[in-house]
Design an enzyme around this catalytic site. Structure first.
Site, mmCIF file in Angstrom:
data_model
loop_
_atom_site.group_PDB
_atom_site.id
_atom_site.type_symbol
_atom_site.label_atom_id
_atom_site.label_comp_id
_atom_site.label_asym_id
_atom_site.label_seq_id
_atom_site.Cartn_x
_atom_site.Cartn_y
_atom_site.Cartn_z
ATOM 1 N N ASP A 156 45.235 43.509 38.835
ATOM 2 C CA ASP A 156 45.716 43.376 37.458
ATOM 3 C C ASP A 156 44.607 43.347 36.411
ATOM 4 O O ASP A 156 44.899 43.380 35.219
ATOM 5 C CB ASP A 156 46.544 42.080 37.323
ATOM 6 C CG ASP A 156 47.861 42.203 38.051
ATOM 7 O OD1 ASP A 156 48.487 43.258 37.914
ATOM 8 O OD2 ASP A 156 48.241 41.261 38.760
ATOM 9 N N HIS B 201 51.653 36.319 39.330
ATOM 10 C CA HIS B 201 51.901 37.491 40.191
ATOM 11 C C HIS B 201 51.814 38.741 39.315
ATOM 12 O O HIS B 201 50.784 38.977 38.690
ATOM 13 C CB HIS B 201 53.269 37.274 40.865
ATOM 14 C CG HIS B 201 53.590 38.188 41.998
ATOM 15 N ND1 HIS B 201 52.688 39.030 42.577
ATOM 16 C CD2 HIS B 201 54.758 38.392 42.674
ATOM 17 C CE1 HIS B 201 53.274 39.714 43.552
ATOM 18 N NE2 HIS B 201 54.542 39.348 43.631
ATOM 19 N N HIS C 168 42.662 35.963 44.400
ATOM 20 C CA HIS C 168 43.786 36.477 45.177
ATOM 21 C C HIS C 168 43.951 35.616 46.415
ATOM 22 O O HIS C 168 42.967 35.160 46.977
ATOM 23 C CB HIS C 168 43.506 37.931 45.599
ATOM 24 C CG HIS C 168 44.736 38.667 45.976
ATOM 25 N ND1 HIS C 168 45.269 38.584 47.227
ATOM 26 C CD2 HIS C 168 45.553 39.470 45.255
ATOM 27 C CE1 HIS C 168 46.362 39.321 47.262
ATOM 28 N NE2 HIS C 168 46.565 39.871 46.083
#
Ligand code: ACO
Length: 447
Positions: A381, A286, A325
């Protein structure tokens, strides 16, 4: 609140064939019985399955969905994502427009109250946030107790939970005024606690908030001020950080938001519920992924070694961190904006030497059948770590930089949960496949 999905009606399967209706008919082939179940918003209620039984004393059918791949746990009006189209909107506003025109505090207000603030509302909102940036001196002592190499996420989780012991009014969760107060405190104190954690790890004195600075400007001040009498944040870095905060503010029912809702459903105070959410965010799958991306790029070491690394990923030996994702099966819209910010920061601070390796990973992955077939694209990210590193943050601070702005999303979602009359304590079912009843054996007769 508009509810809700209708509850079930049992109808004759023959009637269901005649005219189109918003229902689905399920036939249980064990009994030959049919059940007509209402559909609303393309959804059926899992509880409508419970009537499906073989014998009247049966518990009834439940659905099995480990990791909630196909289960809606709430009705929400905060954030919309269309993962196939790569769309993200907060309260109806496209993320691209907010990133271009808004500030983080304006966006946080939007997430929490559903509307963009007027000039007066914004001024008042900023006033309240700014007046809650200081932390109790005992919290400072608490932070001092951590070992010098404590991970700042561990410090943040513990300190946010510790705030619960300072603000007893936080337990009054059905009082709108009490909720408002905790909202100011949580959003106001997050940068202070994060910055103090960072300074502690360096053994440097804490820098108190400068309330004349913007939200991101003050954060930079508390992190990086040394001997200057007044810290002046660089406007490019201040704006870059503010945009990154906007992009991270909410993301509907992700792992940490599901945690804040799950923990909050027990009616614990918001400090404990959001501390749990920060803990969920810390994981490498995460919000901890931005730190892992940097470690991965350092491990790859050079552009020439990217093909070998991709081979290892395809062999299942490792993951390409920052890719993939659960919801986006297209380019993450936040990653696009972040890539642009990266270049603005690099123009100022010099190019991050890891950028070439990241670009090569992205180039190969976007062409490679393994990634294409699985619809694996860069997520939020993938590039943030490179920006944070260029701005002078150590890797361990990356997930903290994610947690600070996500606080507004968590509180917006927590408040929605608290006010939703359909919500109860979150308590999933299980399919028990363990031992049936066994006879207890005394210790001398075991083995
Ligand atoms: N590298 C290589 N293969 C991957 C990756 C990756 N990063 N992500 C998924 N896959 C593969 C899986 O191995 C699986 O392959 P298979 O079908 O052959 O078994 C397939 O793609 C589907 O992946 P799942 O794990 O089923 O996808 P899920 O939706 O459960 O996981 C997740 C999503 C956790 C984000 C995953 O893509 C991942 O681990 N990515 C790397 C970590 C990361 O970047 N996390 C940040 C996410 S964004 C955020 O939370 C802020």
């Amino acid at each position: 609140m508009d509810s809700a999905l209708p509850t079930t009606q049992t109808r004759n399967a023959e009637a269901a064939k005649t005219e189109p209706r918003d229902t689905v008919t399920i036939t249980d082939n064990r009994t030959g019985k049919s059940y007509e179940i209402p559909i609303k918003h393309d959804t059926i209620r899992a509880m409508d399955l419970r009537q499906i039984k073989v014998a009247p004393t049966d518990f009834g059918m439940i659905s099995y969905d480990p990791a909630y791949n196909n289960t809606a746990s709430c009705i929400s009006r905060v954030t919309f994502i269309d993962g196939d189209a790569g769309i993200l909107r907060y309260r109806g506003y496209p993320i691209e427009e907010l990133a271009e025109k808004s500030t983080y505090l304006e966006t946080a207000y939007l997430l929490l109250y559903g509307e963009l603030p007027t000039a007066t509302q914004l001024k008042e909102w900023q006033y309240h946030i700014v007046h809650h940036t200081f932390i109790h001196e005992s919290i400072k002592k608490f932070l001092d107790g951590f070992h010098y190499d404590a991970h700042p996420m561990g410090m943040l989780i513990s300190t946010i939970a510790a705030l619960s012991t300072f603000y007893h009014d936080a337990k009054d969760i059905f009082n709108p005024e009490a909720r408002k107060k905790q909202t100011y405190r949580l959003i106001g104190k997050m940068p202070t606690i994060a910055a103090f954690s960072y300074r502690h790890s360096l053994g440097m004195p804490f820098v108190y908030p400068d309330n004349d600075l913007s939200y991101p400007g003050n954060f930079l001040n508390m992190l990086f001020r040394t001997s200057e009498t007044r810290y002046r944040p660089n406007p490019t870095l201040e704006r870059a950080l503010d945009v990154l905060f906007i992009l991270h503010a909410d993301h509907e029912q992700n792992c940490s938001t599901n945690t804040v809702r799950g923990v909050g459903s027990s009616h614990v105070d918001p400090y404990c519920a959001t501390a749990a959410a920060i803990a969920a965010l810390y994981g490498p799958l995460h919000g901890g992924a931005n730190e892992e991306v940097l470690r991965m790029l350092v491990e790859i070491g050079s552009v020439g070694k990217v093909p070998d690394f991709i081979k290892r990923v395809k062999a299942g030996e490792t993951k390409l961190m920052g890719f993939g994702h659960r919801v986006y099966k297209n380019y993450d819209p936040r990653a696009r904006i972040i890539k642009k910010i990266a270049y603005e920061v690099f123009d100022l601070m010099g190019k991050n030497p890891l950028l070439e390796i990241a670009l090569e990973c992205e180039r190969i992955a976007l062409e490679d059948e393994y990634f294409v077939k699985r619809k694996l694209y860069p997520n939020v990210d993938f590039y943030t770590g490179l920006i944070y590193q260029s701005m002078g943050f150590p890797m361990t601070m990356f997930p903290v930089l994610f947690a600070i702005p996500r606080m507004s999303g968590w509180i917006a979602q927590w408040e929605e949960l608290i006010l939703d009359p359909e919500q109860k304590i979150a308590r999933p079912r299980q399919i028990y496949l363990g031992q049936a009843t066994r006879t207890y054996a005394p210790i001398e007769r075991r083995g």
